[in-house]
Design an enzyme around this catalytic site. Structure first.
Site, PDB file in Angstrom:
ATOM      1  N   ARG A   1       0.780   4.398   1.519  1.00 35.78           N
ATOM      2  CA  ARG A   1      -0.453   4.113   2.290  1.00 35.78           C
ATOM      3  C   ARG A   1      -1.461   3.256   1.562  1.00 35.78           C
ATOM      4  NH1 ARG A   1       1.029   8.861   3.359  1.00 35.78           N
ATOM      5  NH2 ARG A   1       2.227   8.558   1.479  1.00 35.78           N
ATOM      6  N   THR A   2      -1.579   3.402   0.245  1.00 31.22           N
ATOM      7  CA  THR A   2      -2.598   2.604  -0.450  1.00 31.22           C
ATOM      8  C   THR A   2      -2.207   1.121  -0.423  1.00 31.22           C
ATOM      9  OG1 THR A   2      -2.920   4.513  -1.888  1.00 31.22           O
ATOM     10  CG2 THR A   2      -3.992   2.475  -2.546  1.00 31.22           C
TER      11      THR A   2
ATOM     12  N   HIS B   1      -8.594   7.520  -8.544  1.00 31.90           N
ATOM     13  CA  HIS B   1      -8.134   6.781  -7.361  1.00 31.90           C
ATOM     14  C   HIS B   1      -9.384   6.567  -6.500  1.00 31.90           C
ATOM     15  CE1 HIS B   1      -5.808   5.283  -4.136  1.00 31.90           C
ATOM     16  NE2 HIS B   1      -4.844   6.196  -4.069  1.00 31.90           N
TER      17      HIS B   1
ATOM     18  N   LYS C   1       9.551  -8.171 -19.710  1.00 26.19           N
ATOM     19  CA  LYS C   1       9.951  -9.102 -20.794  1.00 26.19           C
ATOM     20  C   LYS C   1       8.969  -9.026 -21.953  1.00 26.19           C
ATOM     21  CE  LYS C   1      11.155 -12.331 -17.153  1.00 26.19           C
ATOM     22  NZ  LYS C   1      10.675 -13.594 -16.586  1.00 26.19           N
TER      23      LYS C   1
ATOM     24  N   ARG D   1      -2.295  -0.788  -9.051  1.00 27.99           N
ATOM     25  CA  ARG D   1      -1.934   0.613  -9.348  1.00 27.99           C
ATOM     26  C   ARG D   1      -1.023   0.588 -10.560  1.00 27.99           C
ATOM     27  NH1 ARG D   1       0.202   5.139  -5.193  1.00 27.99           N
ATOM     28  NH2 ARG D   1      -2.041   5.103  -4.781  1.00 27.99           N
TER      29      ARG D   1
HETATM   30  N1   CP Z   1      -2.832   8.610  -1.048  1.00 25.16           N
HETATM   31  C1   CP Z   1      -2.049   7.775  -1.743  1.00 25.16           C
HETATM   32  O1   CP Z   1      -2.429   7.249  -2.814  1.00 25.16           O
HETATM   33  O2   CP Z   1      -0.833   7.544  -1.177  1.00 25.16           O
HETATM   34  P1   CP Z   1       0.250   6.504  -1.695  1.00 25.16           P
HETATM   35  O3   CP Z   1       0.716   6.987  -3.055  1.00 25.16           O
HETATM   36  O4   CP Z   1       1.356   6.492  -0.676  1.00 25.16           O
HETATM   37  O5   CP Z   1      -0.417   5.171  -1.824  1.00 25.16           O
END
Ligand code: CP
Length: 338
Positions: free
Chosen positions: A57-58, A135, A86, A107
């Site tokens: 989702r993110t 997050h 590398k 991420r």
């Molecule tokens: N909530 C969330 O971070 O979901 P994902 O890991 O699927 O991005």
């Protein structure tokens, strides 16, 4: 701070005015986020979506948000598809990508990775999850959802009771959530987890220092009483070995329809950042038919919130209206349930 050109690295950088502005912009952008209107304000802009850890989702909601504003999205999924394997450094990677894109979303499994990337990049960087640390954009989505859900029940965030349940040690969304919600007034935080997975004190301390009550609970009976919001999270099994003792404690904290009805107020909102773990089952699916469950409204909200973030960082929060038109294609979306 949420200004034009700024990085988004931690939930601790926002104040109450930032959240009010973000929510106001997100609400205006909702019809575009659902495809009911088309916006081309970011035509020509490029976003680099660098995901060095799995995500559904993110990554996709960031991509959708940028695309709904008219920009182009470049996706990288997994360390193994980049030149980091590398031996290239994060700093060199950041400098290179910032020559190709106007904003970077990242991420990474390492806490501080987003900060390293932001230091080397020439464009704004948004932290989409850095290891077990934070997050922040999930917390912005959670704030927006909590505000809407409480308003629908005639309540406010100020003075509410927020229960945070599950893996509070490694669950980065819970760290950003408690930091972000601490900008409000008079919140009673209830932290419910197995003892081995308690929230690191540095995050609980943010709430205490802002005058909120923080209570630790080890049972659902104690934890759920009086809750306005119940925020459940997954046990982050990719970050630690779940031993039998933790598994037993976690099983006793599983939120299902029976213990929700037994211990929580009738109108409590149930949130979860998702994914939920079908095997571990911290949030049972028998709860899905209850209108209290707001997890899919929460995931939907990820798009307008991330659109608002781009709009504020890229300075188009007030000018985008000049680039909006009706779609040339018919919407074919089925009604949500519930
Ligand atoms: N909530 C969330 O971070 O979901 P994902 O890991 O699927 O991005």
């Amino acid at each position: 701070m949420l200004d034009i050109g700024c990085d988004v690295l931690s939930a601790r950088q926002f104040d109450r005015n930032d959240l009010a502005r973000l929510a106001e912009v997100a609400e205006r952008l909702e019809p575009i986020s659902r495809g009911e209107m088309v916006c081309r304000v970011l035509e020509g802009a490029v976003m680099a979506n660098l995901f060095f850890e799995p995500s559904t989702r993110t990554r996709i909601s960031f991509g959708t948000a940028f695309a709904r504003l008219g920009g182009a999205v470049l996706d990288t999924s997994g360390l193994e598809t980049t030149s980091i394997v590398k031996g290239e450094s994060l700093a060199d990677t950041a400098r290179v990508v910032s020559g190709y894109a106007d904003v970077i979303v990242v991420r990474h499994p390492t806490p501080e990775a987003a900060k390293i990337i932001a230091s080397a990049a020439l464009v704004p960087v948004i932290n989409a999850g850095d290891g077990e640390a934070e997050h922040p954009t999930q917390a912005l989505t959670d704030f927006y959802t909590i505000a809407k859900e409480l308003k629908a029940r005639g309540k406010e965030i100020d003075g509410s009771t927020i229960v945070i349940l599950g893996d509070l040690r490694y669950g980065r969304t819970t760290h950003s959530l408690i930091a972000l919600m601490s900008v409000f007034e008079d919140i009673s935080f209830r932290l419910v987890s197995p003892e081995a997975l308690a929230m690191p004190d540095a995050y609980a301390e943010i709430a205490r220092q802002n005058g909120h009550t923080v209570k630790i609970a080890r049972t659902l009976e104690e934890g759920l009483a009086g809750a306005d919001v119940i925020y459940a999270t997954r046990y982050q099994s990719e970050r630690f070995q779940i031993d039998p003792q933790v598994r037993d404690a976690a099983e006793k904290l599983r939120l299902d329809r029976t213990n929700f009805r037994a211990y929580a107020p009738e109108d409590a909102v149930i949130l979860h950042p998702l994914p939920r773990d079908e095997v571990f089952g911290e949030l049972a699916t028998d709860i899905d038919p209850l209108p209290n469950l707001a997890v899919f409204r929460q995931t939907d909200n990820g798009v307008p919130v991330r659109m608002a973030l781009f709009a504020l960082i890229l300075g188009i929060a007030d000018s985008y209206q000049d680039h909006v038109r009706a779609p040339a294609w018919p919407l074919r979306r089925r009604p949500a349930n519930p």
